[in-house]
Design a protein around this motif. Sequence first.
Motif, PDB file in Angstrom:
ATOM      1  N   GLY A 230      67.575  -6.689  55.948  1.00 25.74           N
ATOM      2  CA  GLY A 230      67.909  -5.298  56.255  1.00 25.74           C
ATOM      3  C   GLY A 230      68.204  -4.508  55.005  1.00 25.74           C
ATOM      4  O   GLY A 230      67.725  -3.390  54.814  1.00 25.74           O
ATOM      5  N   GLY A 231      69.000  -5.105  54.107  1.00 27.46           N
ATOM      6  CA  GLY A 231      69.365  -4.423  52.874  1.00 27.46           C
ATOM      7  C   GLY A 231      68.151  -4.117  52.022  1.00 27.46           C
ATOM      8  O   GLY A 231      67.997  -3.005  51.503  1.00 27.46           O
ATOM      9  N   ILE A 232      67.259  -5.095  51.908  1.00 28.12           N
ATOM     10  CA  ILE A 232      66.077  -4.892  51.068  1.00 28.12           C
ATOM     11  C   ILE A 232      65.139  -3.860  51.698  1.00 28.12           C
ATOM     12  O   ILE A 232      64.621  -2.963  51.015  1.00 28.12           O
ATOM     13  CB  ILE A 232      65.371  -6.242  50.819  1.00 28.12           C
ATOM     14  CG1 ILE A 232      66.266  -7.101  49.906  1.00 28.12           C
ATOM     15  CG2 ILE A 232      64.009  -6.035  50.175  1.00 28.12           C
ATOM     16  CD1 ILE A 232      65.745  -8.481  49.672  1.00 28.12           C
ATOM     17  N   LEU A 233      64.964  -3.941  53.017  1.00 29.67           N
ATOM     18  CA  LEU A 233      64.112  -2.953  53.691  1.00 29.67           C
ATOM     19  C   LEU A 233      64.661  -1.549  53.494  1.00 29.67           C
ATOM     20  O   LEU A 233      63.919  -0.599  53.228  1.00 29.67           O
ATOM     21  CB  LEU A 233      64.019  -3.267  55.193  1.00 29.67           C
ATOM     22  CG  LEU A 233      63.117  -4.441  55.574  1.00 29.67           C
ATOM     23  CD1 LEU A 233      63.100  -4.626  57.078  1.00 29.67           C
ATOM     24  CD2 LEU A 233      61.700  -4.209  55.052  1.00 29.67           C
ATOM     25  N   ALA A 234      66.003  -1.407  53.648  1.00 37.18           N
ATOM     26  CA  ALA A 234      66.607  -0.090  53.475  1.00 37.18           C
ATOM     27  C   ALA A 234      66.374   0.425  52.066  1.00 37.18           C
ATOM     28  O   ALA A 234      66.207   1.631  51.856  1.00 37.18           O
ATOM     29  CB  ALA A 234      68.100  -0.167  53.779  1.00 37.18           C
ATOM     30  N   ALA A 235      66.339  -0.475  51.072  1.00 35.82           N
ATOM     31  CA  ALA A 235      66.109  -0.038  49.693  1.00 35.82           C
ATOM     32  C   ALA A 235      64.649   0.357  49.485  1.00 35.82           C
ATOM     33  O   ALA A 235      64.344   1.389  48.884  1.00 35.82           O
ATOM     34  CB  ALA A 235      66.509  -1.164  48.732  1.00 35.82           C
ATOM     35  N   VAL A 236      63.742  -0.455  50.025  1.00 35.70           N
ATOM     36  CA  VAL A 236      62.316  -0.211  49.792  1.00 35.70           C
ATOM     37  C   VAL A 236      61.844   1.061  50.505  1.00 35.70           C
ATOM     38  O   VAL A 236      61.140   1.888  49.935  1.00 35.70           O
ATOM     39  CB  VAL A 236      61.495  -1.435  50.265  1.00 35.70           C
ATOM     40  CG1 VAL A 236      60.003  -1.117  50.224  1.00 35.70           C
ATOM     41  CG2 VAL A 236      61.812  -2.634  49.391  1.00 35.70           C
ATOM     42  N   PHE A 237      62.279   1.218  51.779  1.00 38.33           N
ATOM     43  CA  PHE A 237      61.814   2.376  52.554  1.00 38.33           C
ATOM     44  C   PHE A 237      62.843   3.502  52.592  1.00 38.33           C
ATOM     45  O   PHE A 237      62.845   4.307  53.524  1.00 38.33           O
ATOM     46  CB  PHE A 237      61.468   1.932  53.973  1.00 38.33           C
ATOM     47  CG  PHE A 237      60.332   0.954  54.022  1.00 38.33           C
ATOM     48  CD1 PHE A 237      59.026   1.394  53.797  1.00 38.33           C
ATOM     49  CD2 PHE A 237      60.556  -0.383  54.270  1.00 38.33           C
ATOM     50  CE1 PHE A 237      57.979   0.498  53.825  1.00 38.33           C
ATOM     51  CE2 PHE A 237      59.510  -1.285  54.300  1.00 38.33           C
ATOM     52  CZ  PHE A 237      58.212  -0.848  54.075  1.00 38.33           C
TER      53      PHE A 237
END
Lengths: 515, 234
Positions: A230-237
């Motif tokens: 979740g954290g990485i997705l929030a950063a990427v998108f």
Amino acid sequence: MKTNLRKNSKAIIILVIIAAFLFVAARGMSGRDVLITVLRGFSTGSVTFLVAAGFSLIFGLLDVLNLAQGTLYMIGAYVGWTVYVRPDTFIDVLTPVLLILAGFSLSALWGRLASRIQLAPKARKIISWLLILAGLGLLALVLTRYPIAIWNLNNYSESPITYSYMADQGLRIIPAEVTFEKISPFLAIAGLLVSSAISAFGIALLNRNESRSQTINWRKFLVPALLLLGGILAAVFNAQITSWMFAMSTNWLFVIAILIAILSGVGLGALMETTLIRPLYSRPIYQLMLTLGLGTIGLQIVQAVWGRPEFVWPKPEFFTGTGGACPATNLADLLENNCSTVFLLGGRVRVYDEIFIPIVGIIVLIVVWILLKRSRIGMIIRAGVQDRQMVEALGINVRRVFTLVFALGVGLATFGGALAAPSTGLTPVMGERLLLSALIALAIGGLTSFPGAALGSLLVGLIQQFMIKYGQIGIPLPFTDVVFKPSPPLVPASTVLLMVIVLLILPGGLLGSKE
Amino acid sequence: MSNILEVKNIHSFINQFHILQDVDFVVPEGSITALLGRNGAGKTTTLKSILGLASVREGKVIFEGREVQGMPPFEIAALGIGFVPEHRAIFRDLSVEENLKIAERNKGDLDRKRTFIFDLFPDLKKFLNLRGTDLSGGQQQMLAIARALVADNSLLLIDEPSEGLAPVIIEHMIDAIRQLSEQSTVVLVEQNFLVASKLAKYFVIIEEGKSVASGLMKDLEADKAMIHRYLGAA
């Protein structure tokens, strides 16, 4: 016979209070005013109830007086506002929060590792504190360089007040994005994860006796993995999610804001219980001072981040329509035009403040009631209130239930804050005021009684709203021509008076137990 | 015959009070063992120490070959130990049905054991929907024992089952405990020597926090001097 009398005496007192209320209320007030005031009483009562219910659940099972409950109510409001008015800030903050949680949620694994390390007690203590401090230091280092788009308290045109005002006018300023400048994205993500993992390991090493029998299986990795993802997705998108949220209907944004407010409360509650409250179960006085201190710290943090001035949380579209057939006179008109007000018995009633909030309050009451009465966890809570040791002797992990109840109680408070804020506005003093009302409501209703919390909150809400109304129109005092207008300070004072009367007759509160 | 429980030289504390000072005994599987001794000798604390409800600072408690001292009470209980405490500790705000239901360790435990429990205590069936507060002492005792039977417990710790009960009900309780001891091992704390001697095969005498004697119950019954010395009456 005796128990019968006791039950009756309670009922009689409640009836007398309500009758006195109705009698006084009816004097010199039009039916319309009575209706609106009663609805407002229900509204205030609902919000008070959310905070009071959380307080009473926590006190009933854990014996902890959570005096931070007022501050948490306020935090709920401010968090909800941020999601609603500044989704970009929310998404920016989401990544670090999720990554830190991911690092800490591996604690089961850390516990297992820590139990393998053999060290002298003193060395273990020193090393674990060093690890905790090193982890937190590294965390601070990364966080200060992590780019987060945020309002500027020193510049009026970029202050929360302005953003609220613009959003209220339907003009959403989409603030400039911030980019990774002081730190590379990869380093930031890795840094957050590693630093939180180091401090989590330090904590595990410090309490290693507790975790000696935990087993490791793949399920223990599911939560950290999801948080990390979740954290990485929030950063990427980040950019896509932000623009999607800005374009979203405010109704949905409102729902998301409320949910995030509840979740943040649940998370904060779980964190508070496991790290700070748990070591102090044998020292109630310390606990009291701890929650009081946390409340003050929270208040200062809110003032530092969101500033002292009051600002509003614009209501979502569903409650702000004015055109067409508004104020609506029937349900169809209301739903079609999303009216902000309706005509009820010849009076104009605000939909959000006087209808929506009480409905939500009643729904929460029913849901929590069912949870307590019908679910296994509710059964454990009711049993644990009476005898914790016996529940534990049945093979039930009471500690986990404690954490859950604390998290739930705090979640109710933050829910209350986010629900009330569109109606009351946001100010750093909102928490103290509500904590006082909630405590009085609990004293009236009975400290550990859940229905008591509801009844007490309702009475407190009603009496406050009637006093406010009388402050405007005045009470004709009986047998004289004098019209008495209660001044604003009499509003809280009247609730204290009610509490004193109830406690003189029933020291345990209206529905409290006799013990 | 193997020992299901071994208590090895334990020293236990409740708060800062040193209650048990060297208690040592074994419980053979499939029997009833009675812990005897005067009031305040440490019998209840011994049961609590086995479950981890009193903190064991020295010595070992070995249940089914596993050292359990120092583990949290819920984990010890979950290994298969049922506890029927002094004063029963029925949950007053829960119905009788819920009082049984809460003891489930796996879903469906209660349904599986329902016939067994109601054969043992047919009366329980009648007040299944009453609340814990509304039960008499004897009914509460039945419920407390029934609650310990819901999960699959290989060891039952029963504290003062006859306390405060009418003689007729005590007879009933003795029958029930004898019957359930065919399924699991029982450790019994009992003030009433007659009740203990009717039920138990083995005995352990605890005096001022120390285990001072143990052996077969029938030997103790014959040894009036020992009964007089440690139990004061017979």
